[in-house]
Scaffold this motif. Sequence first.
Motif, PDB file in Angstrom:
ATOM      1  N   GLN A   7      51.165  35.316  31.504  1.00  0.00           N
ATOM      2  CA  GLN A   7      49.804  35.857  31.518  1.00  0.00           C
ATOM      3  C   GLN A   7      49.367  36.256  30.113  1.00  0.00           C
ATOM      4  O   GLN A   7      48.263  35.972  29.682  1.00  0.00           O
ATOM      5  CB  GLN A   7      49.722  37.057  32.450  1.00  0.00           C
ATOM      6  N   GLN A  15      42.787  35.302  30.418  1.00  0.00           N
ATOM      7  CA  GLN A  15      43.287  36.396  31.250  1.00  0.00           C
ATOM      8  C   GLN A  15      42.207  36.888  32.218  1.00  0.00           C
ATOM      9  O   GLN A  15      42.488  37.193  33.380  1.00  0.00           O
ATOM     10  CB  GLN A  15      43.752  37.548  30.356  1.00  0.00           C
ATOM     11  N   TYR A  18      41.812  34.297  34.985  1.00  0.00           N
ATOM     12  CA  TYR A  18      42.964  34.359  35.886  1.00  0.00           C
ATOM     13  C   TYR A  18      42.821  35.519  36.877  1.00  0.00           C
ATOM     14  O   TYR A  18      43.044  35.366  38.083  1.00  0.00           O
ATOM     15  CB  TYR A  18      44.234  34.518  35.046  1.00  0.00           C
ATOM     16  N   LYS A  19      42.414  36.671  36.355  1.00  0.00           N
ATOM     17  CA  LYS A  19      42.316  37.850  37.219  1.00  0.00           C
ATOM     18  C   LYS A  19      41.154  37.730  38.192  1.00  0.00           C
ATOM     19  O   LYS A  19      41.296  38.032  39.388  1.00  0.00           O
ATOM     20  CB  LYS A  19      42.158  39.106  36.369  1.00  0.00           C
ATOM     21  N   GLY A  22      41.827  35.334  40.990  1.00  0.00           N
ATOM     22  CA  GLY A  22      42.693  35.940  42.002  1.00  0.00           C
ATOM     23  C   GLY A  22      41.908  36.792  42.975  1.00  0.00           C
ATOM     24  O   GLY A  22      42.173  36.786  44.185  1.00  0.00           O
ATOM     25  N   MET A  23      40.924  37.523  42.464  1.00  0.00           N
ATOM     26  CA  MET A  23      40.068  38.344  43.330  1.00  0.00           C
ATOM     27  C   MET A  23      39.223  37.472  44.245  1.00  0.00           C
ATOM     28  O   MET A  23      38.990  37.811  45.408  1.00  0.00           O
ATOM     29  CB  MET A  23      39.169  39.244  42.480  1.00  0.00           C
ATOM     30  N   ASP A  43      39.761  44.924  44.919  1.00  0.00           N
ATOM     31  CA  ASP A  43      40.425  43.753  44.339  1.00  0.00           C
ATOM     32  C   ASP A  43      39.931  42.441  44.944  1.00  0.00           C
ATOM     33  O   ASP A  43      40.648  41.439  44.942  1.00  0.00           O
ATOM     34  CB  ASP A  43      41.942  43.861  44.532  1.00  0.00           C
ATOM     35  N   LEU A  75      44.170  42.465  28.316  1.00  0.00           N
ATOM     36  CA  LEU A  75      43.171  43.219  29.075  1.00  0.00           C
ATOM     37  C   LEU A  75      43.469  44.715  29.039  1.00  0.00           C
ATOM     38  O   LEU A  75      42.561  45.543  28.937  1.00  0.00           O
ATOM     39  CB  LEU A  75      43.133  42.730  30.528  1.00  0.00           C
ATOM     40  N   LYS A  76      44.740  45.045  29.128  1.00  0.00           N
ATOM     41  CA  LYS A  76      45.124  46.452  29.131  1.00  0.00           C
ATOM     42  C   LYS A  76      44.704  47.135  27.836  1.00  0.00           C
ATOM     43  O   LYS A  76      44.166  48.249  27.844  1.00  0.00           O
ATOM     44  CB  LYS A  76      46.639  46.563  29.327  1.00  0.00           C
ATOM     45  N   LEU A 115      36.526  43.928  37.020  1.00  0.00           N
ATOM     46  CA  LEU A 115      37.685  43.452  36.270  1.00  0.00           C
ATOM     47  C   LEU A 115      38.766  44.525  36.152  1.00  0.00           C
ATOM     48  O   LEU A 115      39.964  44.233  36.282  1.00  0.00           O
ATOM     49  CB  LEU A 115      37.243  43.007  34.868  1.00  0.00           C
ATOM     50  N   TYR A 116      38.344  45.773  35.935  1.00  0.00           N
ATOM     51  CA  TYR A 116      39.298  46.856  35.706  1.00  0.00           C
ATOM     52  C   TYR A 116      39.445  47.815  36.890  1.00  0.00           C
ATOM     53  O   TYR A 116      40.123  48.831  36.780  1.00  0.00           O
ATOM     54  CB  TYR A 116      38.895  47.648  34.463  1.00  0.00           C
TER      55      TYR A 116
END
Length: 347
Positions: A7, A15, A18-19, A22-23, A43, A75-76, A115-116
Amino acid sequence: MGRRNKQYSKDLKQQIQYKLEGMLKAGEGTSKKEAILTDSTRDKIFSYSTYKTYFKHCRYFANYIKEYHPECTTLKAAKKYVNEWLQFRADQIDENGNHLSAWTIQTEAKAVGKLYGLEPSDKNYFKPPIRRREDIKRSRGDAVRDKHFSERNNDEIVKFCKALGPRRRELEEIRGKDLITREKIENQIKILEQKNNLSDGEIAYINTLKDTRLFPEAEYFVHIRNGKGGRERFSPILGDNKEKIIERIKNTSAEEKVFQHVPTNMDVHGYRGDYATLIYKSVARPINKIPYDKVNKGTGKKYQGDVYVCRKDERKKKLDRQAMYICSKALGHNRVSVVADNYIRGL
């Protein structure tokens, strides 16, 4: 040799994609209404169009991080700059000296919020500019693009929009099979009501079918199968040109699109407003004829529960809440305030 974290080998945009994908996989094909009731929406993204919108605005966020905080590659690490970016966007001025609209900033706040996993109720959630009805520019008067669109040359599709009120994407997907008569709708209701142990989906579908009873004068409807948020509805065909509209759909084969091309410069949203206003005028009661049916707990005085009082630039203007509800069902909305703020005009 240790395995690389796949990732984080991706750049920030990858990224994000990808996230969000997934949602989308988690939410597509599921009931948003049920997810809200079970508090499991955080989510999930429930439609591809929502995914595309969120991905577009999250890419803008990634561009900002790349330019102003290039040391952030995950992302973090970028999360702490969310509010900084949103404020940057709120302060941004284009070549004409205009700020981005409050609606754009609201959408971007929702996009990075999704996203977050940020919620509007969170303490540090960005407070975007207040939306004001008087600031709406879409479908208010003539736009530059309108000069490049001829209603005369596109008479049929314009009349179609005014008689049905679809969104642009809905208009592009209407096919010959989507025309349905009141008789067929009532038969479907009867068949479903005779079944035992209806599923939640079948109960919801019966309620959607029964919404057509709000329009007793309409004999033909168009089945909008995948409206905003994945909601379906049956929109009545109304107005002076309904016979021509019905004939156009009847002459289209079941799987063929009624309109192969929808002009880019056509103000589809504006024609939805014409449709909503037509419905409202046809069913609205005079305000002084609406009964005083409720009692204010504080003063003990009766008031009209079915009277909607507009706010902001149209404050004190009064509308028939029942008529607004009927409009909202035809347009595919759940809140009467949306109808008052965005569609009903010239009253």
